[in-house]
Design a protein around this motif. Structure first.
Motif, PDB file in Angstrom:
ATOM      1  N   SER B  94       0.803  -1.226   0.000  1.00  0.00           N
ATOM      2  CA  SER B  94       0.000   0.000   0.000  1.00  0.00           C
ATOM      3  C   SER B  94       0.837   1.278   0.000  1.00  0.00           C
ATOM      4  CB  SER B  94      -0.899   0.026   1.234  1.00  0.00           C
ATOM      5  OG  SER B  94      -1.827  -1.028   1.165  1.00  0.00           O
ATOM      6  N   THR B  95       2.160   1.146   0.086  1.00  0.00           N
ATOM      7  CA  THR B  95       3.039   2.311  -0.078  1.00  0.00           C
ATOM      8  C   THR B  95       3.998   1.961  -1.204  1.00  0.00           C
ATOM      9  OG1 THR B  95       4.579   1.424   1.554  1.00  0.00           O
ATOM     10  CG2 THR B  95       2.964   3.012   2.354  1.00  0.00           C
ATOM     11  N   ALA B 179      -2.582   8.463   0.966  1.00  0.00           N
ATOM     12  CA  ALA B 179      -2.711   8.865   2.368  1.00  0.00           C
ATOM     13  C   ALA B 179      -4.096   9.449   2.613  1.00  0.00           C
ATOM     14  CB  ALA B 179      -1.634   9.885   2.735  1.00  0.00           C
ATOM     15  N   TYR B 180      -4.609  10.224   1.636  1.00  0.00           N
ATOM     16  CA  TYR B 180      -5.939  10.828   1.783  1.00  0.00           C
ATOM     17  C   TYR B 180      -7.060   9.810   1.619  1.00  0.00           C
ATOM     18  CZ  TYR B 180      -4.145  15.504   2.131  1.00  0.00           C
ATOM     19  OH  TYR B 180      -3.512  16.615   2.588  1.00  0.00           O
ATOM     20  N   VAL B 181      -7.013   9.054   0.531  1.00  0.00           N
ATOM     21  CA  VAL B 181      -8.174   8.214   0.223  1.00  0.00           C
ATOM     22  C   VAL B 181      -8.138   6.827   0.877  1.00  0.00           C
ATOM     23  CG1 VAL B 181      -8.837   9.380  -1.889  1.00  0.00           C
ATOM     24  CG2 VAL B 181      -7.215   7.491  -1.990  1.00  0.00           C
ATOM     25  N   SER B 182      -7.052   6.486   1.534  1.00  0.00           N
ATOM     26  CA  SER B 182      -7.047   5.179   2.185  1.00  0.00           C
ATOM     27  C   SER B 182      -6.487   5.233   3.613  1.00  0.00           C
ATOM     28  CB  SER B 182      -6.253   4.180   1.351  1.00  0.00           C
ATOM     29  OG  SER B 182      -5.998   3.002   2.088  1.00  0.00           O
ATOM     30  N   HIS B 183      -5.286   5.747   3.761  1.00  0.00           N
ATOM     31  CA  HIS B 183      -4.651   5.660   5.077  1.00  0.00           C
ATOM     32  C   HIS B 183      -5.412   6.467   6.135  1.00  0.00           C
ATOM     33  CE1 HIS B 183      -0.721   4.623   2.704  1.00  0.00           C
ATOM     34  NE2 HIS B 183      -1.724   3.797   2.479  1.00  0.00           N
ATOM     35  N   LEU B 184      -5.837   7.688   5.771  1.00  0.00           N
ATOM     36  CA  LEU B 184      -6.579   8.517   6.732  1.00  0.00           C
ATOM     37  C   LEU B 184      -7.892   7.858   7.166  1.00  0.00           C
ATOM     38  CD1 LEU B 184      -6.970  11.131   8.352  1.00  0.00           C
ATOM     39  CD2 LEU B 184      -7.911  12.201   6.303  1.00  0.00           C
ATOM     40  N   ASN B 238       3.317  11.965   4.840  1.00  0.00           N
ATOM     41  CA  ASN B 238       2.048  12.264   4.160  1.00  0.00           C
ATOM     42  C   ASN B 238       0.851  12.088   5.081  1.00  0.00           C
ATOM     43  OD1 ASN B 238       2.953  12.851   1.451  1.00  0.00           O
ATOM     44  ND2 ASN B 238       3.502  10.684   1.296  1.00  0.00           N
ATOM     45  N   ILE B 239       0.893  11.042   5.897  1.00  0.00           N
ATOM     46  CA  ILE B 239      -0.251  10.773   6.779  1.00  0.00           C
ATOM     47  C   ILE B 239      -0.379  11.857   7.836  1.00  0.00           C
ATOM     48  CG2 ILE B 239      -1.164   9.165   8.504  1.00  0.00           C
ATOM     49  CD1 ILE B 239       0.038   6.894   6.762  1.00  0.00           C
TER      50      ILE B 239
END
Lengths: 283, 283
Positions: B94-95, B179-184, B238-239
């Motif tokens: 995922s990264t 980071a926006y559409v998944s990790h957050l 980013n997160i």
């Protein structure tokens, strides 16, 4: 039941109308709504038979209030002013303290039963009405002792026949707990949506990368702003408390990451993982 | 394809194994996993044929890395050290910045294709593997130009035949946007779960009141802490940026409520409502 009046014929009132049709196939269902197109649509798809106004509800056997909670506190006393001793009045609002408080001293208090069916979708309006929305769901009833026994019985019979599970609670506890398990989720989803949309202004392709996880987390951000503004207004104190705790948990998580304390980050997630067991009964 | 090695045989690797079986019914699939029970289960349910170790992969036609991203950066160079010129190595992490960086100067860089299939569920382990998990999903490929054309072609043929949509992206942009559409979303769900669970310690009955809205918003809090700790570690910068924006949006919403600015509260929600259109393509 011969005459039923539904005030607010959207997702909640409309879905309830579908159940009422099944339980009382001979009853006439009247709709009252401040949005004219809701009435037209509701008649067209058969949720209601006719439009009505609050001034004509004196012959009602049952009145259902499914309107935004800040309007409900104004409309409920007016409704109680006009009904007979035999009329059952229920509301379906997501907050319970204000609605109970607004009729404490009303001479028809015993005709009213305060309800919160824990059911819904992120959609709104009569077209969003779903058959069976309430089946298997919990209906929280507040101050049951203040409703006449005969009307309690009538309401319970109806709820049971549409498949609802009943739970009794005092209105103040209801509002406190529901802030955690429902109201906070909505704010969390709306602000997640906002954060990502704000970003997208510059980065157009970002949503192409979104998956089902994002869709699930942000789903409630599709909800009706009118409904939810009035809920947030009425349950302000409790919601601010949950928001404080949520923001403080997020800030703590951020701090752990900033300090490279990934053992801490792992522990935070592991401790929350048992939400699996908790969710088992809900999904 | 005669011999395929899958390193990490959980939800992601296991689901991919199911697709590989269909595409290459004659291939032998070997599994490598640090959790012995994963191997036993994966053999039992037929995801893999045999256990293997990294030291035996020199005869591989294809190697799939589906392990936590912080381990992947250590294992990938070891894998590349041992393969032949014809072996295709892909990862599913995922990264993407770290994994690409860890092999920039490796003499077998052209054998590696960096992939991120946007697919998954909140469950983990080989038993969570699903047939068709990748169908209709996006696969983000990074630094495609650094992979030999022949192996690109081989990989694309496979991805197309399992029904994936391909998108090319540079690894730094990938990590920023994801980071926006998944990790957050994961942090938002974990902290929502935490906030509500912390409350529940004293108020035992609270979850009885939760509905499908809460379940949807908190769903990702069931995710595997090991997988996600390593993602948060690798995409820390980013997160932290997305978390700052999210916390600031929540704080602003709280301020609007505190000031009784419910016109502002309504506007915030209305502005975010167009997430409806954005989500249409995802759900």
């Amino acid at each position: 039941m011969e005459k039923i009046y539904i005030i607010g014929i959207g997702l909640i009132g409309g879905s309830f109308a579908k159940d009422l049709r099944k339980c009382y196939p001979k009853a006439q269902i009247f709709g009252i709504d401040t949005t004219p197109s809701h009435i037209t649509e509701a008649i067209r798809i058969g949720l209601i038979d006719e439009e009505a106004t609050i001034s004509t509800i004196e012959d009602a056997d049952m009145v259902v209030l499914s309107i935004p909670v800040d309007t409900a506190v104004k409309v409920l006393p007016e409704v109680l002013d006009q009904i007979t001793d035999q009329t059952l009045v229920i509301d379906m609002g997501s907050t319970k303290a204000s609605i109970c408080a607004c009729v404490t001293t009303h001479e028809k208090r015993r005709n009213f039963l305060a309800c919160h069916p824990i059911a819904g979708t992120e959609f709104s309006g009569p077209m969003a009405a779903i058959e069976g929305l309430y089946r298997g769901k919990t209906n929280i009833i507040c101050e049951v002792e203040k409703t006449s026994f005969k009307l309690q019985e009538k309401a319970l019979q109806l709820f049971t026949s549409i498949g609802m599970r009943i739970r009794y609670m005092d209105p103040v506890s209801h509002d406190k707990h529901i802030a955690y398990v429902s109201h906070l989720s909505h704010i969390s989803a709306f602000m997640l949506g906002k954060t990502v949309i704000d970003k997208e202004k510059n980065e157009r392709d970002i949503f192409d990368m979104a998956g089902s996880g994002f869709a699930s987390t942000v789903r409630l951000a599709k909800s009706n702003p009118v409904t939810w503004t009035s809920i947030f207004k009425q349950n302000k104190k409790n919601i601010l408390e949950t928001l404080d705790e949520y923001i403080s948990n997020l800030t703590h998580f951020k701090k752990l990451m900033q300090e490279d304390n990934f053992t801490g980050v792992h522990k935070e997630m592991e401790n929350t993982n048992h939400i699996k067991e908790i969710l088992k009964g809900i999904e």
